[in-house]
Write a protein that holds these residues in place. Structure first.
Motif, PDB file in Angstrom:
ATOM      1  N   VAL A  18       1.172  -1.303   0.051  1.00 27.78           N
ATOM      2  CA  VAL A  18       0.158   0.224  -0.177  1.00 27.78           C
ATOM      3  C   VAL A  18       0.879   1.227  -0.053  1.00 27.78           C
ATOM      4  N   GLY A  21       5.608   5.909  -3.448  1.00 29.65           N
ATOM      5  CA  GLY A  21       6.801   6.364  -2.415  1.00 29.65           C
ATOM      6  C   GLY A  21       7.939   5.963  -2.319  1.00 29.65           C
ATOM      7  N   PHE A  22       8.896   6.724  -1.645  1.00 35.20           N
ATOM      8  CA  PHE A  22      10.196   5.358  -1.968  1.00 35.20           C
ATOM      9  C   PHE A  22       9.955   4.193  -1.355  1.00 35.20           C
ATOM     10  N   GLY A  49       4.844   9.711  -3.496  1.00 35.95           N
ATOM     11  CA  GLY A  49       4.407   9.719  -1.981  1.00 35.95           C
ATOM     12  C   GLY A  49       4.608  11.435  -1.830  1.00 35.95           C
ATOM     13  N   THR A  50       5.592  11.893  -0.617  1.00 38.16           N
ATOM     14  CA  THR A  50       5.596  13.136  -0.087  1.00 38.16           C
ATOM     15  C   THR A  50       5.970  13.683  -1.112  1.00 38.16           C
ATOM     16  N   TRP A  51       6.496  13.357  -2.421  1.00 40.00           N
ATOM     17  CA  TRP A  51       6.840  14.321  -3.086  1.00 40.00           C
ATOM     18  C   TRP A  51       5.898  14.990  -4.369  1.00 40.00           C
ATOM     19  N   TRP A  53       2.709  14.830  -3.271  1.00 43.37           N
ATOM     20  CA  TRP A  53       1.786  15.448  -2.684  1.00 43.37           C
ATOM     21  C   TRP A  53       1.940  16.563  -2.476  1.00 43.37           C
ATOM     22  N   VAL A  63      17.274  17.170   3.466  1.00 44.01           N
ATOM     23  CA  VAL A  63      18.531  15.803   3.338  1.00 44.01           C
ATOM     24  C   VAL A  63      19.551  16.680   2.132  1.00 44.01           C
ATOM     25  N   TYR A  68      20.261  11.626   0.403  1.00 40.53           N
ATOM     26  CA  TYR A  68      18.921  11.252   0.198  1.00 40.53           C
ATOM     27  C   TYR A  68      18.582  10.376  -1.573  1.00 40.53           C
ATOM     28  N   THR A 113      -6.049   4.281  -6.057  1.00 40.31           N
ATOM     29  CA  THR A 113      -7.211   3.495  -5.406  1.00 40.31           C
ATOM     30  C   THR A 113      -6.602   3.770  -4.291  1.00 40.31           C
ATOM     31  N   ALA A 145       3.411   0.720   2.904  1.00 42.57           N
ATOM     32  CA  ALA A 145       4.098   1.504   2.887  1.00 42.57           C
ATOM     33  C   ALA A 145       3.429   2.577   3.065  1.00 42.57           C
ATOM     34  N   THR A 146       2.997   2.814   3.304  1.00 46.16           N
ATOM     35  CA  THR A 146       1.720   4.472   3.811  1.00 46.16           C
ATOM     36  C   THR A 146       2.065   5.921   3.595  1.00 46.16           C
ATOM     37  N   ARG A 333      11.640  18.698  15.096  1.00 51.48           N
ATOM     38  CA  ARG A 333      11.720  18.317  14.479  1.00 51.48           C
ATOM     39  C   ARG A 333      13.273  19.536  13.604  1.00 51.48           C
ATOM     40  N   PHE A 385       1.210  17.319   9.531  1.00 49.55           N
ATOM     41  CA  PHE A 385       0.249  16.037   9.425  1.00 49.55           C
ATOM     42  C   PHE A 385       0.112  15.127  10.942  1.00 49.55           C
ATOM     43  N   ALA A 391      -1.315   7.603   8.355  1.00 53.03           N
ATOM     44  CA  ALA A 391      -2.338   6.793   7.806  1.00 53.03           C
ATOM     45  C   ALA A 391      -2.707   6.092   7.879  1.00 53.03           C
ATOM     46  N   SER A 440      15.739   9.955  10.910  1.00 53.67           N
ATOM     47  CA  SER A 440      16.524   9.338   9.946  1.00 53.67           C
ATOM     48  C   SER A 440      16.489  10.011   8.673  1.00 53.67           C
TER      49      SER A 440
HETATM   50  C1  LIG Z   1       7.439  18.524   3.201  1.00 53.86           C
HETATM   51  C2  LIG Z   1       8.339  17.277   3.610  1.00 53.86           C
HETATM   52  C3  LIG Z   1       9.451  16.757   3.694  1.00 53.86           C
HETATM   53  C4  LIG Z   1      10.485  16.290   4.247  1.00 53.86           C
HETATM   54  N1  LIG Z   1      11.399  16.115   4.068  1.00 53.86           N
HETATM   55  C5  LIG Z   1      12.711  15.347   4.397  1.00 53.86           C
HETATM   56  C6  LIG Z   1      14.043  15.021   4.314  1.00 53.86           C
HETATM   57  O1  LIG Z   1      14.257  16.386   4.328  1.00 53.86           O
HETATM   58  N2  LIG Z   1      14.364  14.117   4.997  1.00 53.86           N
HETATM   59  C7  LIG Z   1      14.032  12.775   5.053  1.00 53.86           C
HETATM   60  O2  LIG Z   1      14.556  11.750   5.087  1.00 53.86           O
HETATM   61  N3  LIG Z   1      12.211  12.946   4.705  1.00 53.86           N
HETATM   62  C8  LIG Z   1      12.074  13.921   4.508  1.00 53.86           C
HETATM   63  N4  LIG Z   1      10.534  13.929   4.359  1.00 53.86           N
HETATM   64  C9  LIG Z   1       9.798  11.945   4.244  1.00 53.86           C
HETATM   65  C10 LIG Z   1       9.062  11.448   3.779  1.00 53.86           C
HETATM   66  O3  LIG Z   1       8.325  11.018   3.795  1.00 53.86           O
HETATM   67  C11 LIG Z   1      10.391  10.823   4.006  1.00 53.86           C
HETATM   68  O4  LIG Z   1      11.645  11.258   3.490  1.00 53.86           O
HETATM   69  C12 LIG Z   1      10.139   9.366   2.134  1.00 53.86           C
HETATM   70  O5  LIG Z   1       9.315  10.261   1.118  1.00 53.86           O
HETATM   71  C13 LIG Z   1       8.885   8.566   2.519  1.00 53.86           C
HETATM   72  O6  LIG Z   1       8.669   7.901   2.072  1.00 53.86           O
HETATM   73  P1  LIG Z   1       7.528   6.629   1.644  1.00 53.86           P
HETATM   74  O7  LIG Z   1       7.618   5.828   0.253  1.00 53.86           O
HETATM   75  O8  LIG Z   1       7.502   5.697   3.255  1.00 53.86           O
HETATM   76  O9  LIG Z   1       6.188   7.069   1.949  1.00 53.86           O
HETATM   77  P2  LIG Z   1       5.120   8.024   1.523  1.00 53.86           P
HETATM   78  O10 LIG Z   1       5.911   9.420   0.334  1.00 53.86           O
HETATM   79  O11 LIG Z   1       4.591   9.341   2.651  1.00 53.86           O
HETATM   80  O12 LIG Z   1       4.343   7.995   0.517  1.00 53.86           O
HETATM   81  C14 LIG Z   1       2.977   7.146   1.164  1.00 53.86           C
HETATM   82  C15 LIG Z   1       2.278   7.044  -0.362  1.00 53.86           C
HETATM   83  O13 LIG Z   1       1.312   5.813   0.549  1.00 53.86           O
HETATM   84  C16 LIG Z   1      -0.440   6.675  -0.335  1.00 53.86           C
HETATM   85  N5  LIG Z   1      -0.686   6.043   0.777  1.00 53.86           N
HETATM   86  C17 LIG Z   1      -1.514   6.513   2.286  1.00 53.86           C
HETATM   87  N6  LIG Z   1      -2.419   5.665   2.503  1.00 53.86           N
HETATM   88  C18 LIG Z   1      -2.771   5.202   1.018  1.00 53.86           C
HETATM   89  C19 LIG Z   1      -4.203   4.037   1.573  1.00 53.86           C
HETATM   90  N7  LIG Z   1      -5.288   3.880   2.369  1.00 53.86           N
HETATM   91  N8  LIG Z   1      -4.064   3.350   0.059  1.00 53.86           N
HETATM   92  C20 LIG Z   1      -3.323   4.234  -1.070  1.00 53.86           C
HETATM   93  N9  LIG Z   1      -2.396   4.422  -0.510  1.00 53.86           N
HETATM   94  C21 LIG Z   1      -2.132   5.419   0.342  1.00 53.86           C
HETATM   95  C22 LIG Z   1      -0.019   7.814   0.152  1.00 53.86           C
HETATM   96  O14 LIG Z   1      -0.940   8.194  -0.923  1.00 53.86           O
HETATM   97  C23 LIG Z   1       1.825   8.052  -0.488  1.00 53.86           C
HETATM   98  O15 LIG Z   1       1.390   8.340  -1.640  1.00 53.86           O
HETATM   99  C24 LIG Z   1       9.500  15.117   4.278  1.00 53.86           C
HETATM  100  C25 LIG Z   1       8.073  14.727   4.027  1.00 53.86           C
HETATM  101  C26 LIG Z   1       7.839  16.182   4.189  1.00 53.86           C
HETATM  102  C27 LIG Z   1       6.082  15.604   3.928  1.00 53.86           C
END
Ligand SMILES: Cc1cc2nc3c(=O)[nH]c(=O)nc-3n(C[C@H](O)[C@H](O)[C@H](O)COP(=O)(O)OP(=O)(O)OC[C@H]3O[C@@H](n4cnc5c(N)ncnc54)[C@H](O)[C@@H]3O)c2cc1C
Length: 540
Positions: A18, A21-22, A49-51, A53, A63, A68, A113, A145-146, A333, A385, A391, A440
């Motif tokens: 689910v 993102g990364f 994901g984050t990038w 939205w 970072v 990164y 979805t 992976a939400t 933070r 958030f 999530a 981290s």
């Molecule tokens: C503005 C901002 C700046 C950041 N800067 C840094 C930084 O400088 N360094 C750092 O290390 N980290 C930073 N982060 C944290 C960042 O979230 C992570 O680095 C990384 O992008 C996380 O990846 P991820 O895939 O775990 O989660 P996300 O990128 O959050 O992806 C999760 C995805 O899951 C989807 N999702 C969630 N629930 C559901 C569901 N029920 N059904 C379907 N899809 C769903 C979401 O839509 C989202 O697209 C930052 C975060 C934000 C918001």
């Protein structure tokens, strides 16, 4: 725990992921590599994901770009060239799209979805996932992976409905350009997203009013073009460069000083703070090893930053309002900025200190505080958030015997290693609460979780194991350990989103694991080497 699983039960796919993102992207890639079928669901209209939205003006990573990035492919590192020291949101989004294409991931990702529920059937040891499109998918493993920062928090948004103009949330920014030219704009919040966007919005808007509840510490980024020498070094020493990050506390190649702030003279200390202030970025926190453990050491660094704020901001009253006093530096933070404090010297920027003049209500024309009305054309919510659990808990997750995750976590999240929850077999949380996650470089933490799980899945396949679950005892011990370590530091002193303090009614529990990525990695590896100690693995 159930032991009699009907392993012959049909599944549609081995693993449902689910989020894309990364974490979700790497998860898909890794599953293919070990020959396990996987399918990802993503509520957004694209990967990233984050990038995907967070498209607000000034959105950027804190970072450094060379840190990164994924480390699983040397070829990927060599093929992708960053332009700046800190990558901006559009560039990171391009990178993640490049990764999705390069590794041909899109064919296993279903966009737009939303996963609404996930429930476990003990008889067949399978998960059933339902989506907002009415699909029902059966799988053996469910990987969340939400994201830790993916459930935007919108206090006041309902109240703001009376406002006649447009409202925005930084975490749900429109895809079209938002043009504030000539407008009177308000921004609510002064956390990381606000600190990045305030200087950008101020350049465009006729007037920007910043509504601040809590001032935050911020260090200049000193952004600029990427250092090509450093980049070359990281290419030529790929293994060493990546290993340094994995063996560090934070997960990047920054240099941390092992000395105590009291081991040097006041002049030496000032010089070190100044050097790191001029270098810019998160490495300021690594000036001395005791900044996050010793209140007096921390106060020295905090006062250095407050003095910088006084020197930068011309109006002494505004400078005082911007100077944080209610939490140790880094316990919330730490923000990294480009011209944040300087922006308050612009004639078109006003700071409203909500501790002195709180918001009374939103009106059709703008915002009313106890001191009077602010007439506005647009309002930006930079209110953050529902971190780490938001999530996950927005999905109706049911484990054994219909056990609900929302009920299980009513007093705060409890996990084993931040990876699994007792009562929820075969369900995994990437960078879940109880792992280093948001404390981290998250790419490093994501890769570590995904790699560890890939080894686990291979082990289970090789040994014909169908089910894994964290034991209650292991979960209790881990949760206690996470808190014990946090309590050795200054982190719990702040009302931060690390403890859920930004969400009214959220139980106060320190969520990330603060011992650092190297210690944590070792711990996870030891658990695996010790026959997955703390987990119960079962056959059919
Ligand atoms: C503005 C901002 C700046 C950041 N800067 C840094 C930084 O400088 N360094 C750092 O290390 N980290 C930073 N982060 C944290 C960042 O979230 C992570 O680095 C990384 O992008 C996380 O990846 P991820 O895939 O775990 O989660 P996300 O990128 O959050 O992806 C999760 C995805 O899951 C989807 N999702 C969630 N629930 C559901 C569901 N029920 N059904 C379907 N899809 C769903 C979401 O839509 C989202 O697209 C930052 C975060 C934000 C918001």
């Amino acid at each position: 725990m159930g032991h009699n699983h009907d392993v012959d039960a049909e599944v549609d796919v081995d693993v449902v992921v689910v989020g894309a993102g990364f974490a979700g992207l790497y998860r898909l890639h890794k599953m293919r590599e070990i020959g396990i079928t996987a399918r990802a669901f993503e509520q957004g209209g694209g990967v990233g994901g984050t990038w995907y939205w967070n498209r607000y003006p000034g959105a950027r990573c804190d970072v450094e770009s060379i840190d990164y990035t994924y480390s699983f492919s040397e070829e990927l590192q060599r093929e992708w060239r960053w332009t700046e020291r800190y990558p901006a949101q559009p560039e990171i989004l391009r990178y993640l799209n490049f990764v999705a294409d390069k590794f041909d991931l899109r064919r296993d990702i279903q966009l737009e979805t939303r996963v609404e529920s996930a429930s476990f059937d003990d008889v067949t040891a399978t998960w059933t996932i339902t989506t907002d499109r009415g699909e029902v998918v059966r799988c053996r493993f469910c990987v969340m992976a939400t994201g830790c920062l993916s459930a935007p928090k919108r206090p006041g948004l309902d109240e703001a409905a009376v406002f006649d103009g447009p409202t925005y949330h930084t975490g749900l920014w429109p895809h079209e350009d938002v043009d504030f030219t000539g407008m009177r704009v308000a921004i609510i919040g002064t956390g990381s997203s606000a600190i990045q966007s305030i200087p950008q919005i101020a350049k465009q808007a006729a007037h920007l009013t910043v509504f601040q509840r809590t001032p935050n510490f911020s260090i200049p980024a000193r952004n600029g073009p990427i250092d090509r020498d450093r980049e070359r070094w990281s290419d030529e020493h790929f293994a060493e460069f990546r290993s340094l990050a994995r063996q560090s506390g934070f997960g990047s190649s920054n240099v941390f000083n092992p000395q105590s702030a009291f081991a040097v003279t006041a002049e030496e200390r000032e010089a070190e703070f100044e050097r790191r202030w001029q270098t810019g970025g998160i490495a300021f926190l690594g000036s001395y090893m005791d900044l996050l453990f010793n209140e007096e050491a921390n106060e020295l660094a905090a006062e250095f930053v407050r003095q910088k704020i006084r020197e930068t901001v011309h109006d002494p009253e505004v400078a005082e309002s911007l100077a944080p006093r209610n939490h140790p530096l880094g316990s919330k933070r730490l923000c990294i900025d480009i011209d944040y404090f300087e922006t308050y010297n612009r004639p078109n920027v006003t700071l409203v200190d909500l501790t002195k003049t709180p918001i009374v209500e939103f009106t059709a024309q703008g915002i009313r505080t106890s001191a009077g009305d602010h007439d506005l054309d647009a309002i930006v919510f930079a209110t953050g958030f529902d971190a780490m659990t938001g999530a996950l808990l927005s999905i109706d997750i049911r484990g054994r015997d219909g056990l609900s995750l929302r009920d299980e976590w009513i007093d705060g999240p409890r996990t084993y290693l931040g990876l699994m929850v007792s009562g929820f077999p075969n369900l995994f949380t990437i960078t879940g609460p109880g792992s280093p996650s948001v404390l981290s470089n998250m790419v490093i933490s994501i890769e570590q979780h995904v790699d560890w799980l890939a080894a686990l899945f291979t082990h289970m396949r090789d040994n014909e194991l169908v089910c894994i679950e964290a034991t209650d005892a292991a979960q209790d011990a881990w949760t206690a350990h996470v808190n014990e370590i946090a309590n050795l530091t200054l982190f719990p002193c702040a009302n931060s989103w690390y403890v859920g303090a930004n969400i009214p009614g959220k139980p106060r529990i320190f969520m990330p694991y603060v011992a650092g990525v190297a210690v944590y990695r070792q711990r996870c590896d030891d658990v695996a080497a010790n026959d997955y100690e703390g987990f119960e693995l079962t056959r059919a």
